[in-house]
Design an enzyme around this catalytic site. Structure first.
Site: not given
Ligand code: ZN
Ligand code: ZN
Length: 1001
Positions: A40, A79, A568, A606, A610, A643, A646
């Site tokens: 999610p 999530d 998590w 993850q 996750w 990377k 912003k």
């Protein structure tokens, strides 16, 4: 050029109007279920290009499996809990930190959180649909739903019943800003390399104590080292290794004091470290120690005759240091009233002490380090906080009370203070990886807190065993990143002292501290008899849940512990919670068909998020790993490998890319740019090239087919083979089917995708190119076979491409007149038997052609100029293949010579006849060029005019008249200059000619 975004929008509408996704789910699934779990995302942030990456991979396999005859449930999920959401709301409300939230009111705050979760829902759904990620967005699981939470309670109870839930006073990485502990997988996400002052401190030893064979005096100090000066007021002990050798060094500080006596001190440190410094006195590491090695010490000049040998040393073992008492660095910081105070400020033995860095003597602040805390528990050191949970010094640290410990000024102040009190040995810059809060970027503090834990360390064997059952893509993750993580698995700090999350279902007695874990709402109802719990709108969130009090066996009142669960825990529980197991769907979840998932995919970060919690929960509820195959995707960086952030302003908006080149182009680029596990430097130019190298060529082939075919024909059955080119194309096609099937079965999307590009290229640049004359030709039977072959290739291709580029495949399918409503309702093609030998031989043909054309190039002879002979050193090839070489290289004859390695020789002598033929071919090319310029298509016959003074051209035209007319789709050619006719003057091989063209009718 085709406008792909427009085309895709049209197809999207078609899918929606015709409910195609739903129809694929309703299709009879002969092979039963294939299980996919959706990880999610959080919808409170905008979807980015990295989400497209994950979603593109997540979409492909279910589409493929559906075509293979499986049923693939694809339940969307959101999530919704946790700190990221709370932080957004704090920002929006312009409040910060827990006191502000409580002032604002938890109920109101949580209802803001609940709303904020959906901030970008529409954008998420739009993107999901636009990239053709077929997902059941109408029935998603939502982690804040009460059913979802009830499953989590059931899991908690199960964990408790297994004896794996405990409350510990344990050092955890604490974010002082967020006021909460972070789980180790969260910490793993926020490491940064930083340079900050580390200090060497002199702990003043009480005088008159015996160490080995000397007695301490007023100038004896133990040297210790820390990178976190803020922990120094919390120091309660020093740790040494019992078998480590130490040394006391007598150092001269200055020659004379006011009493005309030499001033010196004695410092104790590891012998090994001292010797290293002595051996290399000018090393950067040694310099700040200023043992006098550099003849300068704290600004004082040393006596001229002073040498290293003058340093007087005494050696002894660590065990001799044990029990030695020293004076607190900051008297009063640990109040004398604190339990176990009498054990503080002494030297203890500990097995974690090394002589790798520092001084071989470890400063121990029990509340601010894991090792420290364990030592403190073992030997009974006082456990007293000198810093509060928000990272500010307590009142007992008078000088900096209330100030933030990581504040540069505070750190400087501590260092200055030690220096002024002659307790600072030296200071040096130290570069190391330090963890920061992954959300708010505040440096984390290792901090002893009350927290709830799940004892994952007790399940380590099971975790490692279950990991062996997982097929990791890329493979190295299994023993690498993931395996290493499991090898040092830590207990899971499951509680968060926050608001918007799954409330821990743990009730604790206010009197006897007994706990009770509630595993369902029914159980809570039975305990409390409150009818609200049974209502549909029962909300298990804070603050409502905190109102429910239970009765303890001791007669005391039990209250819910204030914490909520690590988010998590929510997402890792989705295999069970998305179906409200075990309260509903019991049979489904307990069947082998549903659990574990056949396939999941997410980004590599993850592994500790996750992927780990999914495995952890599966093992906790004794169901083993919850997934069998996992694609672990590399990160997406900008085109220069930076990377996306912003701050740099290099974030790519996926919709911009899609609006320019289409979703299929982006998908296909992501599949084929490199192996999925590698990081990707995203450049929109490569998306364009995916369009040009695949779709444009493909649609050109399709146009060609339709132009000559005249009608749409989807060809289901492999046609009969008579021509070697057809045989080759079909062999290639079957090989492609085989390759894609094999690779997708192994989750090797990259190789499968690349093979499509290769096939399209060969179909266009070899099959079509070499078959052109057959399509135009008079041999109707052969033409029909060629048409059938090409049509069949395209038809199969539309199915093979469907999982990769669902839009382009659909368009191809529809244009060909596919028999079903959509390409995505089709069955996956099966490879027919094919002639592998023809593929090898054709490769050889193409190699020979390549070598021969290079020779032409060397000799400076255009390909249109026929030549007599090509001599090839190779085994003989069949006549059909030789004819291909003749045509392609434009030679009259190919002669084979025996020899080891493949080589070619070209006879580049030009006879008159060859020259005339060359001229004829130039004329054909020029006329066809003119046809193109005047927009003649293959059905438009032409009437040709020419004028020239060259008898040579006259002769050539006369000689080749019939062929010339045929090859330029013309009825007549006449020598006559016609100013009323479109035409142009050109020069061929030095001869001038005017050519004119007119439609026949
Ligand atoms: Zn934070
Ligand atoms: Zn009690």
């Amino acid at each position: 050029m085709i406008n792909f975004p427009e085309l895709e929008e049209k197809i999207l509408k078609f899918w929606q109007d015709k409910n195609i996704f739903k129809k694929t789910l309703e299709k009879k699934s002969v092979k039963g279920p294939f299980i996919f779990y959706e990880g999610p995302p959080t919808a409170n942030g905008k979807p980015g290009i990295h989400h497209v990456l994950a979603r593109a991979f997540k979409d492909l396999i279910p589409r493929y499996k559906t075509m293979q005859g499986y049923f693939v449930e694809r339940k969307a999920g959101w999530d919704t809990h946790g700190l990221p959401v709370e932080l957004e709301v704090e920002k929006k409300l312009k409040i910060s930190g827990k006191p502000d939230i409580e002032k604002f009111g938890i109920e109101k705050f949580n209802s803001e959180c609940k709303e904020s979760v959906w901030r970008y829902q529409e954008e998420w759904e739009k993107l999901t649909e636009r990239i053709a990620f077929w997902l059941d967005l109408e029935h998603p699981y939502i982690t804040y739903h009460k059913d979802y939470i009830e499953t989590l309670w059931w899991i908690f109870k199960k964990v408790h019943e297994r004896g794996l839930l405990y409350q510990g006073h344990k050092v955890v990485p604490q974010c002082p800003r967020c006021g909460t502990a972070l789980s180790s997988h969260e910490v793993a996400q926020g490491y940064k390399s930083i340079t900050e002052p580390s200090v060497y401190i002199k702990f003043k030893v009480k005088s008159g104590q015996k160490i080995g064979n000397f007695t301490t005096n007023d100038n004896t100090y133990i040297l210790s080292w820390t990178t976190t000066p803020w922990t120094l007021p919390g120091n309660v002990a020093l740790a040494v290794g019992g078998d480590i050798e130490y040394v006391k060094v007598k150092r001269f500080i200055s020659e004379w004091d006011s009493n005309k006596e030499a001033v010196y001190d004695e410092v104790i440190l590891s012998k090994k470290i001292y010797n290293e410094l002595k051996a290399d006195p000018v090393s950067i590491k040694a310099k700040p120690f200023n043992f006098g090695f550099t003849k300068i010490l704290n600004g004082f000049e040393l006596p001229i005759d002073y040498s290293i040998e003058d340093l007087q040393t005494i050696e002894f073992k660590g065990s001799d240091l044990i029990g030695v008492e020293y004076e607190p660095l900051f008297p009063g910081a640990i109040p004398e009233s604190v339990e176990n105070y009498q054990n503080a400020f002494k030297v203890y033995e500990a097995d974690f002490v090394t002589t790798e860095d520092g001084t071989g003597i470890v400063h121990t602040a029990v509340m601010y380090g894991e090792d420290d805390y364990q030592l403190g528990s073992q030997v009974g050191l006082p456990k007293h906080h000198t810093v509060d949970e928000n990272g500010n010094f307590q009142a007992t640290v008078k000088k900096w009370a209330g100030q933030f410990v990581k504040d540069k000024k505070v750190e400087q102040g501590i260092i200055e203070d030690l220096k002024n009190r002659n307790l600072l040995f030296t200071i040096e810059d130290y570069t190391h990886d330090y963890p920061f809060c992954w959300r708010c970027d505040t440096p984390l503090l290792y901090y002893a807190k009350n927290s709830w834990f799940i004892k994952m360390s007790a399940l380590q064997k099971d975790l490692i065993k279950e990991n062996q059952k997982i097929n990791w893509i890329p493979e190295h993750i299994k023993e690498g990143r993931f395996g290493e993580w499991l090898a040092q698995v830590k207990d899971w700090a499951i509680s968060r002292e926050r608001y918007w999350g799954t409330p821990l279902p743990i009730w604790q007695c206010e009197q006897c501290e007994e706990i009770k874990v509630i595993g369902s709402y029914q159980e809570l109802y039975e305990e409390t008899q409150c009818p609200l719990i049974q209502k549909d709108d029962f909300d298990p969130h804070r603050p409502f849940i905190d109102e429910y009090k239970l009765k303890c066996q001791c007669g005391g009142q039990m209250s819910r512990v204030p914490e909520v669960a690590d988010r998590w825990f929510d997402s890792g529980s989705m295999p069970f919670a998305q179906h409200h197991y075990p309260f509903e769907n019991k049979e489904k979840i307990e069947s082998k068909d549903y659990y574990p998932a056949d396939f999941i995919a997410e980004a590599i970060d993850q592994t500790r998020g996750w992927f780990y919690t999914m495995l952890a929960i599966g093992v906790l509820v004794e169901r083993g790993t919850s997934y069998k195959n996992v694609i672990c995707l590399g990160h997406i960086n900008d085109s220069e490998g930076r990377k996306m952030s912003k701050r740099i302003g290099n974030i790519i908006d996926p919709m911009e890319v899609i609006n320019k080149w289409g979703a299929d182009a982006l998908r296909f680029h992501l599949y084929t740019v490199n192996q999925p596990g590698e990081s990707k430097n995203f450049d929109i130019k490569n998306v364009e090239s995916a369009v040009r190298k695949n779709f444009i060529i493909l649609f050109n082939v399709l146009n060609f087919y339709q132009m000559y075919q005249g009608k749409s024909q989807f060809i289901e059955k492999q046609p009969k083979i008579k021509n070697v080119l057809d045989e080759w194309a079909l062999a290639k096609l079957n090989q492609l089917t085989e390759t894609i099937t094999k690779n997708l079965d192994e989750y090797n999307i990259f190789s499968a995708g690349r093979s499509i590009t290769d096939f399209i290229d060969e179909l266009s640049t070899w099959y079509l190119r070499r078959s052109r004359d057959r399509f135009k030709g008079d041999d109707q039977k052969d033409k029909e076979l060629a048409m059938q072959t090409l049509g069949y290739c395209l038809s199969i291709l539309s199915k093979l491409m469907a999982p990769f580029t669902p839009f382009v495949a659909e368009e191809l399918y529809q244009k060909l007149g596919g028999q079903l409503e959509s390409a995505h309702l089709e069955s996956w093609p099966k490879a027919e038997k094919y002639n592998e030998n023809i593929i090898k031989e054709m490769d050889k043909v193409r190699k020979i052609v390549e070598l021969a054309l290079a020779k032409r190039d060397e000799a400076g002879v255009k390909v249109r100029q026929p030549l007599n002979q090509l001599i090839v050193t190779s085994e003989k090839l069949s006549e059909e293949l030789v004819n291909l070489i003749k045509d392609e290289v434009n030679v009259k004859e190919v002669v084979f010579e025996k020899g080891e390695t493949l080589a070619v020789k070209l006879d580049s002598k030009l006879t008159d006849e060859l020259k005339e033929e060359g001229m004829y071919r130039e004329l054909v090319r020029s006329i066809n060029q003119l046809r193109k310029e005047e927009n003649f298509n293959i059905t438009n016959s032409a009437r040709l005019f020419y004028y020239t003074d060259s008898n040579y051209i006259d002769k050539v035209i006369e000689k080749y008249k019939d062929d010339l007319l045929k090859n330029t789709i013309s009825i007549k050619i006449k020598k006559q200059f016609r100013p009323d006719v479109k035409g142009k003057e050109i020069t061929i091989n030095g001869e001038k000619i005017w050519l004119g063209i007119k439609p026949w009718s």
